[in-house]
Design an enzyme around this catalytic site. Structure first.
Site, PDB file in Angstrom:
ATOM      1  N   TYR A 273       3.513  13.993 -47.671  1.00  0.00           N
ATOM      2  CA  TYR A 273       2.273  14.766 -47.612  1.00  0.00           C
ATOM      3  C   TYR A 273       1.113  13.788 -47.425  1.00  0.00           C
ATOM      4  O   TYR A 273       0.574  13.234 -48.369  1.00  0.00           O
ATOM      5  CB  TYR A 273       2.068  15.575 -48.884  1.00  0.00           C
ATOM      6  CG  TYR A 273       3.107  16.642 -49.159  1.00  0.00           C
ATOM      7  CD1 TYR A 273       4.054  17.003 -48.201  1.00  0.00           C
ATOM      8  CD2 TYR A 273       3.161  17.293 -50.388  1.00  0.00           C
ATOM      9  CE1 TYR A 273       5.001  17.985 -48.468  1.00  0.00           C
ATOM     10  CE2 TYR A 273       4.098  18.268 -50.655  1.00  0.00           C
ATOM     11  CZ  TYR A 273       5.019  18.609 -49.697  1.00  0.00           C
ATOM     12  OH  TYR A 273       5.962  19.580 -49.964  1.00  0.00           O
TER      13      TYR A 273
ATOM     14  N   PRO B  38       6.813  31.769 -50.602  1.00  0.00           N
ATOM     15  CA  PRO B  38       6.979  32.972 -51.428  1.00  0.00           C
ATOM     16  C   PRO B  38       6.259  34.195 -50.864  1.00  0.00           C
ATOM     17  O   PRO B  38       6.607  35.322 -51.221  1.00  0.00           O
ATOM     18  CB  PRO B  38       6.367  32.560 -52.774  1.00  0.00           C
ATOM     19  CG  PRO B  38       5.346  31.530 -52.403  1.00  0.00           C
ATOM     20  CD  PRO B  38       5.970  30.757 -51.269  1.00  0.00           C
ATOM     21  N   LEU B  39       5.293  33.962 -49.975  1.00  0.00           N
ATOM     22  CA  LEU B  39       4.567  35.072 -49.349  1.00  0.00           C
ATOM     23  C   LEU B  39       4.953  35.213 -47.884  1.00  0.00           C
ATOM     24  O   LEU B  39       4.245  35.850 -47.108  1.00  0.00           O
ATOM     25  CB  LEU B  39       3.054  34.856 -49.481  1.00  0.00           C
ATOM     26  CG  LEU B  39       2.553  34.685 -50.918  1.00  0.00           C
ATOM     27  CD1 LEU B  39       1.056  34.431 -50.937  1.00  0.00           C
ATOM     28  CD2 LEU B  39       2.901  35.897 -51.776  1.00  0.00           C
TER      29      LEU B  39
ATOM     30  N   PHE C 173       6.661  33.132 -39.353  1.00  0.00           N
ATOM     31  CA  PHE C 173       7.750  33.867 -38.735  1.00  0.00           C
ATOM     32  C   PHE C 173       7.879  35.284 -39.294  1.00  0.00           C
ATOM     33  O   PHE C 173       8.462  36.157 -38.656  1.00  0.00           O
ATOM     34  CB  PHE C 173       9.072  33.131 -38.929  1.00  0.00           C
ATOM     35  CG  PHE C 173       9.098  31.775 -38.277  1.00  0.00           C
ATOM     36  CD1 PHE C 173       9.389  31.635 -36.934  1.00  0.00           C
ATOM     37  CD2 PHE C 173       8.822  30.641 -39.015  1.00  0.00           C
ATOM     38  CE1 PHE C 173       9.407  30.379 -36.333  1.00  0.00           C
ATOM     39  CE2 PHE C 173       8.844  29.379 -38.426  1.00  0.00           C
ATOM     40  CZ  PHE C 173       9.132  29.246 -37.079  1.00  0.00           C
TER      41      PHE C 173
END
Length: 298
Positions: free
Chosen positions: A61, A212-213, A217
């Site tokens: 990151y 998670p949301l 895609f």
């Protein structure tokens, strides 16, 4: 704002069930410094103020940018703060994601994490699979986990987890070493990983969902908001569709640990407010029948 109260085991630790995923604190495409460094620092400070005690990060990151930012803002760390990292991937000279799963690469990544995070020991290191392509990894799982168990024996890490791991990989890993957590793509819109969730239930392993949301895609939060069932339950609880989807995850498995990420204090507080939402049986029955749209696991 109410702080987080629900907790769950993570290995031998007890952590609050809503943590923080730090990936979005890097710049665009998870490269370079954040667009607003002051805002990124404020998010980290506010997360800890609101009792977040589980932060997920990784050396790629930035690279290193997010780890260095976490250390700058939070070191010396609160005694109860669990920091989780990932190994198995890296960034190339153009910023692309490439596999870095050879034993010497895994060790080097952990050593770099220790330096940038200013730690003597990392609480949780996840072995990430599938970075840089879906072709089989030529390095045997036993060799990869062998490096991590060696580093654990050396006192450089505490817990070992898996990321983007199939049920077969989880089973094979459990024959080699205890596994504290599995971090895979999962959510109300993409439940293809349900067999791995069930396997975690069977063995008492924490499950940490990414996407998670949903993702690009699956339509992401906009698709959740457009679903009439999710919208109805959200309205009942005076919550957003995204909050409702996160609350469903908390109810789905009592060792589900959320690490929603953001670079905004307001969005952070919205995510942590999910702890106050307690879905009843009627809500859960309705949400369990929301049609999943699937999606890739990477």
């Amino acid at each position: 704002m109410t702080t987080i109260t629900r907790t769950s085991p993570l290995g031998g630790r007890i952590v609050r069930r809503i943590g923080f995923g730090a990936m979005q604190l890097a710049g665009p495409w998870v490269l370079g410094p954040p667009k607003d460094p002051a805002a990124a620092r404020a998010v980290l400070r506010r997360a800890v103020e609101l009792d977040v005690d589980h932060i997920d990060t990784a050396q790629p990151y930035g690279p290193d940018v997010v780890n260095e930012l976490i250390a700058e803002v939070l070191h010396p760390y609160p005694d109860d703060l669990v920091i989780a990292t990932k190994v198995g991937g890296a960034r190339d000279g153009e910023g692309g994601w490439v596999r870095a799963s050879r034993p010497e690469q895994l060790r080097a990544t952990v050593e770099q994490d220790l330096r940038t995070l200013r730690l003597e020991r990392i609480d949780l290191v996840n072995m990430r699979f599938g970075v840089g392509g879906a072709e089989p990894d030529p390095v045997p799982l036993a060799e990869q986990l062998g490096v991590l168990t060696d580093l654990r024996d050396e006192g450089k890490l505490d817990l070992i987890g898996l990321s983007t791991a199939s049920a077969d990989v989880v089973r094979a890993a459990l024959e080699i070493t205890p596994i504290a957590a599995v971090q895979n793509a999962f959510g109300i819109a993409n439940r293809t990983d349900e067999p791995v969730v069930d396997l975690c239930r069977e063995h008492g392993i924490a499950y940490v969902p990414y996407y998670p949301l949903g993702s690009a895609f699956t339509g992401g939060p906009k698709a959740l908001a457009a679903d009439p069932v999710i919208a109805s339950v959200a309205a009942k609880h005076h919550a957003s569709a995204s909050q409702t989807a996160l609350a469903w995850l908390l109810a789905h498995y009592d060792r589900m640990l959320l690490i929603p990420g953001t670079s905004s204090v307001a969005h952070l507080e919205e995510n942590l407010a999910v702890d106050r939402i307690h879905l009843d049986d009627e809500d859960l029955t309705a949400l369990d029948h929301v049609t999943p749209v699937g999606g890739p696991s990477l």
